[in-house]
Design an enzyme around this catalytic site. Structure first.
Site, PDB file in Angstrom:
ATOM      1  N   ARG A   1      89.564  61.035  61.466  1.00 53.37           N
ATOM      2  CA  ARG A   1      88.496  60.663  62.384  1.00 53.37           C
ATOM      3  C   ARG A   1      88.708  59.251  62.892  1.00 53.37           C
ATOM      4  NH1 ARG A   1      83.135  61.241  58.778  1.00 53.37           N
ATOM      5  NH2 ARG A   1      82.567  59.432  59.945  1.00 53.37           N
TER       6      ARG A   1
ATOM      7  N   ALA B   1      90.975  56.382  61.138  1.00 50.36           N
ATOM      8  CA  ALA B   1      92.380  56.775  61.020  1.00 50.36           C
ATOM      9  C   ALA B   1      93.077  56.726  62.374  1.00 50.36           C
ATOM     10  CB  ALA B   1      92.491  58.163  60.408  1.00 50.36           C
ATOM     11  N   HIS B   2      92.396  57.136  63.428  1.00 49.63           N
ATOM     12  CA  HIS B   2      92.981  57.052  64.766  1.00 49.63           C
ATOM     13  C   HIS B   2      93.319  55.599  65.112  1.00 49.63           C
ATOM     14  CE1 HIS B   2      91.468  61.162  65.417  1.00 49.63           C
ATOM     15  NE2 HIS B   2      92.297  61.210  66.446  1.00 49.63           N
ATOM     16  N   LYS B   3      92.371  54.714  64.873  1.00 51.70           N
ATOM     17  CA  LYS B   3      92.603  53.287  65.158  1.00 51.70           C
ATOM     18  C   LYS B   3      93.775  52.758  64.342  1.00 51.70           C
ATOM     19  CE  LYS B   3      87.753  52.383  66.080  1.00 51.70           C
ATOM     20  NZ  LYS B   3      86.519  51.813  65.546  1.00 51.70           N
TER      21      LYS B   3
END
Length: 165
Positions: A25, A28-30
């Protein structure tokens, strides 16, 4: 259903998926983007993978998981699809820009039933942390599922299914 067959499915079509999913979410994407900017590499291969937008919890070492709102991940969608992600799973509608990105990369958006994490958790055969363990529930997990229920919300051609019908 095998991953290679996803573009044969049409908006509104339900199916059961068996295979692996990458669970991640917002955080983790960042962190993936930061990691690539710092090292020039990805912390895990994304090519050919399906991302499930979810944040697991644990009860007696069993993973309990349900979809999270996908719209929050729309700002990362082009990045992940450009890295070879072949589909995303979550809940809720996507932005018009996300629909165009889905169409551009021919990577459908799938929805999992929300509000029934206990049921979905029964479909998980195994799980492991594959990146960013320090993020706890927001770490990146790989899960293996069997007969995981999904509906095509946006197909590879950008056709949408109204979940509120």
């Amino acid at each position: 259903m095998r991953e290679i067959d996803l573009c044969m499915l049409k908006a509104g079509e339900p199916f059961y998926y068996s295979g692996t999913l990458i669970v991640m979410r917002d955080a983790a994407h960042k962190k993936i983007i930061e990691f690539e900017n710092q090292t020039g590499n990805l912390p895990l291969p994304l090519n050919g993978r399906i991302i499930f937008y979810a944040g697991p919890t644990f009860s007696n070492e069993k993973m309990v998981i349900g979809p999270t709102t996908s719209r929050r991940m729309d700002k990362f969608l082009e990045y992940t699809l450009s890295k070879g992600v072949i589909a995303t799973i979550g809940k809720g509608e996507r932005t018009p820009k996300a629909v165009e990105i889905i169409k551009k990369y021919r990577a459908p958006y799938l929805v999992a039933p929300s509000g029934c994490a206990a049921y979905l958790s029964e479909k998980i055969l195994g799980w492991k942390i594959v990146a960013f363990e320090e993020l706890g529930p927001e770490a990146i997990y790989e899960i293996t599922v069997e007969d995981f229920p999904l509906i095509v919300a946006i197909d590879c051609n950008g056709n949408t299914f109204n979940q509120n019908r």
